[in-house]
Design an enzyme around this catalytic site. Structure first.
Site, short mmCIF file in Angstrom:
data_model
loop_
_atom_site.label_atom_id
_atom_site.label_comp_id
_atom_site.label_asym_id
_atom_site.label_seq_id
_atom_site.Cartn_x
_atom_site.Cartn_y
_atom_site.Cartn_z
NE ARG A 61 8.36 6.40 -0.61
CZ ARG A 61 9.57 6.63 -1.05
NH1 ARG A 61 10.27 7.61 -0.57
NH2 ARG A 61 10.08 5.86 -1.99
N GLY A 101 0.82 -1.22 0.00
CA GLY A 101 0.00 0.00 0.00
C GLY A 101 0.85 1.25 0.00
NE ARG A 141 0.31 0.85 -6.90
CZ ARG A 141 1.43 1.54 -6.78
NH1 ARG A 141 2.58 0.94 -6.90
NH2 ARG A 141 1.41 2.83 -6.51
CG ASP A 190 4.91 -3.61 -5.25
OD1 ASP A 190 5.50 -4.67 -5.49
OD2 ASP A 190 5.48 -2.63 -4.73
CG ASN A 191 7.13 -1.26 -8.20
OD1 ASN A 191 6.35 -0.52 -7.60
ND2 ASN A 191 8.31 -1.59 -7.71
NE ARG A 231 3.48 7.82 -8.94
CZ ARG A 231 4.10 6.82 -8.31
NH1 ARG A 231 5.34 6.50 -8.63
NH2 ARG A 231 3.51 6.15 -7.36
P1 AMP Z 1 8.57 1.37 -3.48
O1 AMP Z 1 9.95 0.85 -3.39
O2 AMP Z 1 8.51 2.89 -3.58
O3 AMP Z 1 7.74 0.68 -4.51
O4 AMP Z 1 7.89 1.05 -2.08
C1 AMP Z 1 7.57 -0.25 -1.67
C2 AMP Z 1 6.66 -0.16 -0.49
O5 AMP Z 1 7.32 0.46 0.61
C3 AMP Z 1 5.41 0.66 -0.71
O6 AMP Z 1 4.39 0.08 0.06
C4 AMP Z 1 5.81 2.02 -0.18
O7 AMP Z 1 4.70 2.80 0.16
C5 AMP Z 1 6.65 1.64 1.01
N1 AMP Z 1 7.64 2.67 1.34
C6 AMP Z 1 8.78 2.97 0.67
N2 AMP Z 1 9.45 3.94 1.28
C7 AMP Z 1 8.74 4.29 2.38
C8 AMP Z 1 8.91 5.24 3.43
N3 AMP Z 1 9.98 6.05 3.48
N4 AMP Z 1 7.95 5.32 4.36
C9 AMP Z 1 6.87 4.52 4.33
N5 AMP Z 1 6.65 3.60 3.38
C10 AMP Z 1 7.57 3.48 2.41
MG MG Z 2 6.42 0.92 -5.90
#
Ligand code: AMP
Ligand code: MG
Length: 536
Positions: free
Chosen positions: A129, A126, A219, A288-289, A212
């Site tokens: 952030r 989810g 996804r 998720d991406n 964005r």
């Molecule tokens: P991402 O690598 O951006 O696809 O993030 C993978 C997951 O980690 C997603 O659920 C993001 O919302 C969560 N996430 C990444 N960085 C943070 C952060 N600094 N604080 C909270 N959640 C994060």
């Molecule tokens: Mg992501």
């Protein structure tokens, strides 16, 4: 910059309790923090997703910013969206873009999704952030998501701080703009702003929020999460929602869920083929991406490959090379199989029939990918006319064989991916020198070039027409890693000059311009080995 920020009101509003599947969360009421159209800002956001699929999101306010300030605003994108760039740059717009205020009428939510990360299933990721501010209808009547990243912790934050650092957000801006100019479906960045707060990463870094814009943020992981709730109605509603937004043809099919799978297989095959053509490595192709729309999303550890090699990996955490350049098609199929699993319960047949029909659709992926790849490479190799229609010749097995054999030959000769195709265009125009210098005495690539020349003999078009058509599809300027790093380092130190110069260059990647020679050159030998990091 904005002394009395509307979000401080949000912090004062009393939290209300709300139950979402699997968690109890405290949700700040948004009443009182919404802003109107002060400063001439008109940002009318719908909340269709939130109304249609409340099980898949949590209403949640942005976390505010101590001193919101814009670093980059994508004026051209803003205009395309029907937004006034000047209004966005005034304090109210800045507050919204930096997560310090919410436009009147908006109902921001954190979206829930699951995901297979490096093959391991995480049932609840989810927006940890990030927030979906809402959906905007563009002047071209397109519905797009407006989303904030780095806007504070949400119920999905797990251990994270909910924040983002300036460097990685600018990186997403640079690379996604390059992708858009390369005609590759992608989410876009409307703005990057700073919050005035510091975030702790390896060292302290300026906190940033990225706005964005995406066709949607649906996804594969959204479907996985929906399926995990155990209520087939949610998946069925998600199918209808996703199909309505992205693949309306599926709505009329006998089995909309199966037709949606088929449509996503098609757009993902096309997307990965486009990445292959330009040497783009996504770097973290977790479920998720992977979008339902077929847009590239999540510019964490991505990078453009310089020396062509299918085993290339830049991501610091991809130890096994799962997401290496050459693995992207097969890993995309793996991800699509996870989508198929999530859709099974919404398909119209019995279990066995659903598995059989979903498998049949998945089995079309390799051929679809190959057809797309051949189409793109036929153009790159000079076999497609400028009017963009692949000729019978371009799609012939002779050209197909050339395409199939090219990667191994390029790998053998260790040529720079981008430079090779540009020099091939020079060779098509009769100037063999740059290509000869690049290829050297590598037997495999020299042999391949002989075959390419032979196949070209049947082409009766003037040489300069062919080379111009090749230059139209073979970029000269891509976001080379050393240039990106140089620009980001300067930007984080407060000097945006290199970033904006690079953005100007990347906005027109196909047209050679005098004075830009360094942007077309590979990294110097002193650069590297290059390592990238997941969205920090
Ligand atoms: P991402 O690598 O951006 O696809 O993030 C993978 C997951 O980690 C997603 O659920 C993001 O919302 C969560 N996430 C990444 N960085 C943070 C952060 N600094 N604080 C909270 N959640 C994060
Ligand atoms: Mg992501």
């Amino acid at each position: 910059m904005v002394a009395e920020s509307p979000v401080s009101m949000a912090a004062r509003t009393s939290p209300m309790e709300r139950t979402v599947p699997g968690v109890r969360t405290m949700v700040g009421s948004l009443a009182g923090m919404a802003i109107g159209s002060e400063d001439g800002l008109r940002l009318d956001l719908d909340d269709w997703f939130a109304r249609d699929l409340p099980e898949l999101c949590v209403p949640w306010p942005p976390g505010g910013a101590t001193e919101p300030a814009l670093v980059l605003l994508n004026g051209r994108l803003a205009s395309d969206l029907g937004l006034d760039p000047d209004a966005l740059a005034r304090p109210t717009g800045v507050a919204v873009l930096c997560g310090d205020a919410v436009p009147a009428g908006a109902n921001p939510v954190a979206q829930a999704y699951a995901g297979h990360q490096f093959g391991g299933y995480s049932p609840r990721l989810g927006d940890g952030r990030a927030l979906l501010l809402g959906e905007l209808t563009t002047p071209a009547a397109r519905r797009v998501d407006v989303h904030l990243k780095g806007s504070g912790r949400t119920p999905f934050a797990r251990g994270g701080d909910g924040r983002a650092a300036l460097g990685p957000m600018l990186r997403e801006y640079l690379i996604s703009e390059a992708m858009a100019a390369l005609d590759i479906p992608t989410t876009r960045v409307l703005s990057v702003g700073t919050t005035g707060d510091l975030v702790r990463r390896e060292e302290l870094a300026p906190g940033a929020v990225l706005a964005r814009v995406a066709a949607s943020h649906l996804r594969v992981g959204t479907f996985q999460y929906a399926a995990s709730l155990g209520d087939p109605d949610v998946v069925t509603r998600l199918v209808t929602h996703a199909a309505t937004r992205h693949h309306p043809g599926a709505l009329d099919a006998d089995d909309p869920a199966l037709a949606l799978l088929d449509a996503v297989v098609e757009v993902q095959a096309d997307l990965v083929a486009r990445w292959s053509a330009v040497g783009f490595i996504h770097g973290v192709l977790n479920t998720d991406n992977v979008t339902i729309s077929g847009e590239t999303i999540d510019y964490g550890p991505c990078a453009f490959m310089d020396r062509h090699d299918p085993t290339t990996v830049f991501s610091s955490i991809d130890h096994g090379g799962r997401y290496a350049f050459g693995n992207q098609p097969s890993i995309t199929l793996w991800n699509l199989a996870r989508l198929a699993e999530a859709l099974l319960g919404a398909m119209t047949g019995d279990v066995d029939a659903n598995v059989a029909s979903a498998t049949e659709v998945l089995e079309t992926f390799p051929d679809r990918y190959r057809r797309q790849l051949h189409g793109h490479y036929a153009a790159k190799l000079g076999f497609v006319a400028t009017d963009d229609r692949p000729t019978d010749h371009a799609m012939s097995s002779v050209v197909g064989d050339l395409v199939d054999d090219l990667s191994a030959a390029m790998t053998s000769a260790q040529v720079d991916h981008t430079t090779f195709f540009r020099h091939l265009g020079r060779a098509a125009a009769g100037d063999d020198r740059p290509l000869a210098d690049l290829v050297g005495d590598d037997a495999a690539l020299l042999e391949w070039l002989e075959r390419w020349r032979t196949v070209r003999l049947v082409d009766r078009r003037p040489a300069e027409v062919v080379s111009a058509a090749m230059d139209d599809v073979n970029p000269l300027y891509v976001p080379r890693n050393h240039l990106v790093e140089e620009a980001l380092a300067a930007a984080v130190d407060g000097d945006l000059g290199a970033c904006s110069d690079l953005l100007d260059v990347l906005a027109d990647p196909f047209t050679q311009r005098p004075g830009l020679e360094r942007y077309a050159e590979p990294a110097p030998a002193s650069f590297g080995p290059y390592r990238t990091f997941c969205g920090t």
